[in-house]
Design a protein around this motif. Sequence first.
Motif, PDB file in Angstrom:
ATOM      1  N   TRP A   1       0.862  -1.180   0.000  1.00 15.07           N
ATOM      2  CA  TRP A   1       0.000   0.000   0.000  1.00 15.07           C
ATOM      3  C   TRP A   1       0.900   1.230   0.000  1.00 15.07           C
ATOM      4  O   TRP A   1       1.896   1.271   0.715  1.00 15.07           O
ATOM      5  CB  TRP A   1      -0.908   0.036   1.235  1.00 15.07           C
ATOM      6  CG  TRP A   1      -2.027  -0.945   1.177  1.00 15.07           C
ATOM      7  CD1 TRP A   1      -2.122  -2.128   1.852  1.00 15.07           C
ATOM      8  CD2 TRP A   1      -3.228  -0.839   0.411  1.00 15.07           C
ATOM      9  NE1 TRP A   1      -3.300  -2.766   1.543  1.00 15.07           N
ATOM     10  CE2 TRP A   1      -4.005  -1.988   0.662  1.00 15.07           C
ATOM     11  CE3 TRP A   1      -3.739   0.121  -0.475  1.00 15.07           C
ATOM     12  CZ2 TRP A   1      -5.243  -2.212   0.077  1.00 15.07           C
ATOM     13  CZ3 TRP A   1      -4.971  -0.098  -1.065  1.00 15.07           C
ATOM     14  CH2 TRP A   1      -5.711  -1.248  -0.794  1.00 15.07           C
TER      15      TRP A   1
ATOM     16  N   THR B   1      -6.496   8.298   1.782  1.00 18.27           N
ATOM     17  CA  THR B   1      -6.469   7.390   0.635  1.00 18.27           C
ATOM     18  C   THR B   1      -5.115   6.685   0.559  1.00 18.27           C
ATOM     19  O   THR B   1      -4.089   7.234   0.936  1.00 18.27           O
ATOM     20  CB  THR B   1      -6.731   8.112  -0.706  1.00 18.27           C
ATOM     21  OG1 THR B   1      -5.672   9.040  -0.973  1.00 18.27           O
ATOM     22  CG2 THR B   1      -8.060   8.852  -0.683  1.00 18.27           C
TER      23      THR B   1
ATOM     24  N   ILE C   1      -5.669  -0.521  -7.032  1.00 13.68           N
ATOM     25  CA  ILE C   1      -6.692  -0.767  -6.028  1.00 13.68           C
ATOM     26  C   ILE C   1      -6.618   0.452  -5.114  1.00 13.68           C
ATOM     27  O   ILE C   1      -5.549   0.770  -4.583  1.00 13.68           O
ATOM     28  CB  ILE C   1      -6.427  -2.053  -5.213  1.00 13.68           C
ATOM     29  CG1 ILE C   1      -6.374  -3.287  -6.120  1.00 13.68           C
ATOM     30  CG2 ILE C   1      -7.469  -2.192  -4.105  1.00 13.68           C
ATOM     31  CD1 ILE C   1      -7.681  -3.663  -6.757  1.00 13.68           C
TER      32      ILE C   1
ATOM     33  N   LYS D   1      -7.921   2.430  -1.752  1.00 12.38           N
ATOM     34  CA  LYS D   1      -8.591   2.304  -0.460  1.00 12.38           C
ATOM     35  C   LYS D   1      -8.895   3.718   0.038  1.00 12.38           C
ATOM     36  O   LYS D   1      -8.009   4.579   0.062  1.00 12.38           O
ATOM     37  CB  LYS D   1      -7.706   1.583   0.552  1.00 12.38           C
ATOM     38  CG  LYS D   1      -8.420   1.340   1.892  1.00 12.38           C
ATOM     39  CD  LYS D   1      -7.492   0.811   2.972  1.00 12.38           C
ATOM     40  CE  LYS D   1      -6.922  -0.533   2.640  1.00 12.38           C
ATOM     41  NZ  LYS D   1      -6.073  -1.077   3.723  1.00 12.38           N
TER      42      LYS D   1
ATOM     43  N   GLU E   1     -10.505   5.700   3.305  1.00  6.50           N
ATOM     44  CA  GLU E   1     -10.864   5.532   4.709  1.00  6.50           C
ATOM     45  C   GLU E   1     -12.226   6.152   5.017  1.00  6.50           C
ATOM     46  O   GLU E   1     -12.652   7.090   4.334  1.00  6.50           O
ATOM     47  CB  GLU E   1      -9.791   6.157   5.606  1.00  6.50           C
ATOM     48  CG  GLU E   1      -8.413   5.532   5.462  1.00  6.50           C
ATOM     49  CD  GLU E   1      -8.371   4.064   5.832  1.00  6.50           C
ATOM     50  OE1 GLU E   1      -9.126   3.652   6.735  1.00  6.50           O
ATOM     51  OE2 GLU E   1      -7.574   3.321   5.224  1.00  6.50           O
TER      52      GLU E   1
ATOM     53  N   GLU F   1     -13.159   0.229  -0.990  1.00  6.90           N
ATOM     54  CA  GLU F   1     -12.048  -0.306  -1.755  1.00  6.90           C
ATOM     55  C   GLU F   1     -12.537  -0.454  -3.187  1.00  6.90           C
ATOM     56  O   GLU F   1     -13.595  -1.023  -3.425  1.00  6.90           O
ATOM     57  CB  GLU F   1     -11.591  -1.646  -1.184  1.00  6.90           C
ATOM     58  CG  GLU F   1     -10.198  -2.014  -1.616  1.00  6.90           C
ATOM     59  CD  GLU F   1      -9.605  -3.134  -0.781  1.00  6.90           C
ATOM     60  OE1 GLU F   1      -9.360  -4.206  -1.369  1.00  6.90           O
ATOM     61  OE2 GLU F   1      -9.384  -2.942   0.428  1.00  6.90           O
TER      62      GLU F   1
END
Length: 143
Positions: A45, A53, A70, A72, A74, A128
Amino acid sequence: MTSSSHSASTPAEQKMLSAPLVETASVITTMPEVLSYCKTSAAPWESGSYPGTSFKRIAAVPEAGLRAIILKVEPGAYIGIHAHDDEYEQLFLISGDFCDGTRDLRPGDYLLRRVGAPHEASTRYGAELLVIFNKISFSPAAT
């Protein structure tokens, strides 16, 4: 909220677009019949362009103007109004909730955004997403 259009104008976005896909050989494997393979569970990540993010690089084909991540987001995060001036943006919501300012996406929803379309994003509970960017290119018509 103020409207501002940009295309990879922040240092974080430029970093995301220009850095190597993944530096660990065990994550990306090149095969003759496949451009790339990413074991997403092993991909690291990285910090995103906006607070709350992060993302994993999963594919990049520079000659085709294609990259996939991908993303993510929050819970409670907000991605301000922006536009991608030279690329289409495709979103597939894997999990959570996601609003692009005009519609609420639920897991399994897909969105293809026009080049240059201003948009924003937020989530109440976290999300996600698979995000695919396709650069546009113009070539002269054959005569």
